[in-house]
Scaffold this motif. Structure first.
Motif, PDB file in Angstrom:
ATOM      1  N   SER A   1      12.378   1.908  -6.663  1.00  0.00           N
ATOM      2  CA  SER A   1      11.535   1.065  -7.503  1.00  0.00           C
ATOM      3  C   SER A   1      11.014  -0.136  -6.727  1.00  0.00           C
ATOM      4  O   SER A   1       9.840  -0.498  -6.819  1.00  0.00           O
ATOM      5  N   GLU A   2      11.894  -0.761  -5.947  1.00  0.00           N
ATOM      6  CA  GLU A   2      11.492  -1.911  -5.131  1.00  0.00           C
ATOM      7  C   GLU A   2      10.444  -1.505  -4.089  1.00  0.00           C
ATOM      8  O   GLU A   2       9.502  -2.244  -3.829  1.00  0.00           O
ATOM      9  N   ILE A   3      10.594  -0.320  -3.510  1.00  0.00           N
ATOM     10  CA  ILE A   3       9.620   0.178  -2.530  1.00  0.00           C
ATOM     11  C   ILE A   3       8.278   0.396  -3.211  1.00  0.00           C
ATOM     12  O   ILE A   3       7.233  -0.032  -2.704  1.00  0.00           O
ATOM     13  N   GLU A   4       8.296   1.052  -4.361  1.00  0.00           N
ATOM     14  CA  GLU A   4       7.043   1.319  -5.087  1.00  0.00           C
ATOM     15  C   GLU A   4       6.324   0.032  -5.479  1.00  0.00           C
ATOM     16  O   GLU A   4       5.107   0.000  -5.541  1.00  0.00           O
ATOM     17  N   ARG A   5       7.071  -1.025  -5.756  1.00  0.00           N
ATOM     18  CA  ARG A   5       6.461  -2.296  -6.149  1.00  0.00           C
ATOM     19  C   ARG A   5       6.113  -3.179  -4.954  1.00  0.00           C
ATOM     20  O   ARG A   5       5.626  -4.298  -5.120  1.00  0.00           O
ATOM     21  N   GLY A   6       6.364  -2.679  -3.732  1.00  0.00           N
ATOM     22  CA  GLY A   6       6.031  -3.437  -2.540  1.00  0.00           C
ATOM     23  C   GLY A   6       6.982  -4.583  -2.260  1.00  0.00           C
ATOM     24  O   GLY A   6       6.658  -5.498  -1.522  1.00  0.00           O
ATOM     25  N   ARG A   7       8.164  -4.516  -2.823  1.00  0.00           N
ATOM     26  CA  ARG A   7       9.143  -5.594  -2.638  1.00  0.00           C
ATOM     27  C   ARG A   7      10.050  -5.368  -1.430  1.00  0.00           C
ATOM     28  O   ARG A   7      10.678  -6.296  -0.947  1.00  0.00           O
ATOM     29  N   LYS A   8      10.159  -4.114  -0.999  1.00  0.00           N
ATOM     30  CA  LYS A   8      11.034  -3.794   0.138  1.00  0.00           C
ATOM     31  C   LYS A   8      10.229  -3.118   1.232  1.00  0.00           C
ATOM     32  O   LYS A   8       9.347  -2.313   0.974  1.00  0.00           O
TER      33      LYS A   8
ATOM     34  N   LEU B   1       0.815  -1.207   0.000  1.00  0.00           N
ATOM     35  CA  LEU B   1       0.000   0.000   0.000  1.00  0.00           C
ATOM     36  C   LEU B   1       0.852   1.261   0.000  1.00  0.00           C
ATOM     37  O   LEU B   1       0.553   2.223  -0.711  1.00  0.00           O
ATOM     38  N   VAL B   2       1.932   1.262   0.777  1.00  0.00           N
ATOM     39  CA  VAL B   2       2.843   2.413   0.790  1.00  0.00           C
ATOM     40  C   VAL B   2       3.413   2.624  -0.609  1.00  0.00           C
ATOM     41  O   VAL B   2       3.459   3.753  -1.116  1.00  0.00           O
ATOM     42  N   GLY B   3       3.825   1.549  -1.243  1.00  0.00           N
ATOM     43  CA  GLY B   3       4.368   1.653  -2.599  1.00  0.00           C
ATOM     44  C   GLY B   3       3.354   2.192  -3.583  1.00  0.00           C
ATOM     45  O   GLY B   3       3.683   3.031  -4.435  1.00  0.00           O
ATOM     46  N   GLU B   4       2.098   1.733  -3.467  1.00  0.00           N
ATOM     47  CA  GLU B   4       1.042   2.233  -4.357  1.00  0.00           C
ATOM     48  C   GLU B   4       0.807   3.721  -4.151  1.00  0.00           C
ATOM     49  O   GLU B   4       0.628   4.468  -5.126  1.00  0.00           O
ATOM     50  N   VAL B   5       0.826   4.168  -2.916  1.00  0.00           N
ATOM     51  CA  VAL B   5       0.616   5.597  -2.634  1.00  0.00           C
ATOM     52  C   VAL B   5       1.781   6.418  -3.175  1.00  0.00           C
ATOM     53  O   VAL B   5       1.566   7.459  -3.819  1.00  0.00           O
ATOM     54  N   LEU B   6       3.005   5.976  -2.942  1.00  0.00           N
ATOM     55  CA  LEU B   6       4.168   6.707  -3.459  1.00  0.00           C
ATOM     56  C   LEU B   6       4.137   6.790  -4.981  1.00  0.00           C
ATOM     57  O   LEU B   6       4.332   7.862  -5.562  1.00  0.00           O
ATOM     58  N   ARG B   7       3.905   5.659  -5.624  1.00  0.00           N
ATOM     59  CA  ARG B   7       3.875   5.646  -7.088  1.00  0.00           C
ATOM     60  C   ARG B   7       2.732   6.507  -7.622  1.00  0.00           C
ATOM     61  O   ARG B   7       2.903   7.264  -8.580  1.00  0.00           O
TER      62      ARG B   7
END
Length: 130
Positions: free
Chosen positions: A66-73, A35-41
């Motif tokens: 990029s990894e944060i935006e995709r919810g990987r990190k 969800l954080v990644g979706e909000v940032l992106r």
């Protein structure tokens, strides 16, 4: 009669699979990092900025953002604060938007699937547990 004794710990039986509810199979709870990644992106795209621009402004490597935006990190609060600031948001803004998204996705008391005649539950609190 001799007994063989071992020091092995008994293994717990496997957990049963979730049972389908009234709205179909149990849905997987969304992960905070997704969800954080979706909000940032979403905010970055709304500002029509490139990931490179935001990564440089936040002083975060482009691959890591990029990894944060995709919810990987699972980013630290310092990294999230830097990414939010690069987008003109405070950390509180980012977390509030993420919290709102989480409520919209998981609320059982609001929206089209709420029970008829049932008042929507008010949720003013915010809880983040690790």
């Amino acid at each position: 009669m001799t007994r063989h004794v071992t020091n092995e710990t008994p293994v717990a039986p496997p957990r049963p699979l979730p049972r389908p509810g009234p709205r179909g199979p149990a849905a997987r709870e969304p992960l905070w990092r997704d969800l954080v990644g979706e909000v940032l992106r979403g905010e970055r795209l709304a500002q029509e900025r490139t990931i490179k621009d935001v990564a440089e402004a936040a002083r975060i490597s482009l691959p890591y953002l990029s990894e944060i935006e995709r919810g990987r990190k699972e980013a630290s609060s310092e990294v999230l604060a830097a990414a939010a600031a690069a987008l003109g948001l405070s950390l509180g803004d980012l977390l509030a938007r993420t919290h709102g998204r989480l409520l919209r996705l998981t609320s059982r008391h609001t929206g089209p699937l709420a029970a008829p005649g049932r008042a929507a539950a008010r949720r003013d609190g915010f809880c983040l547990a690790a």
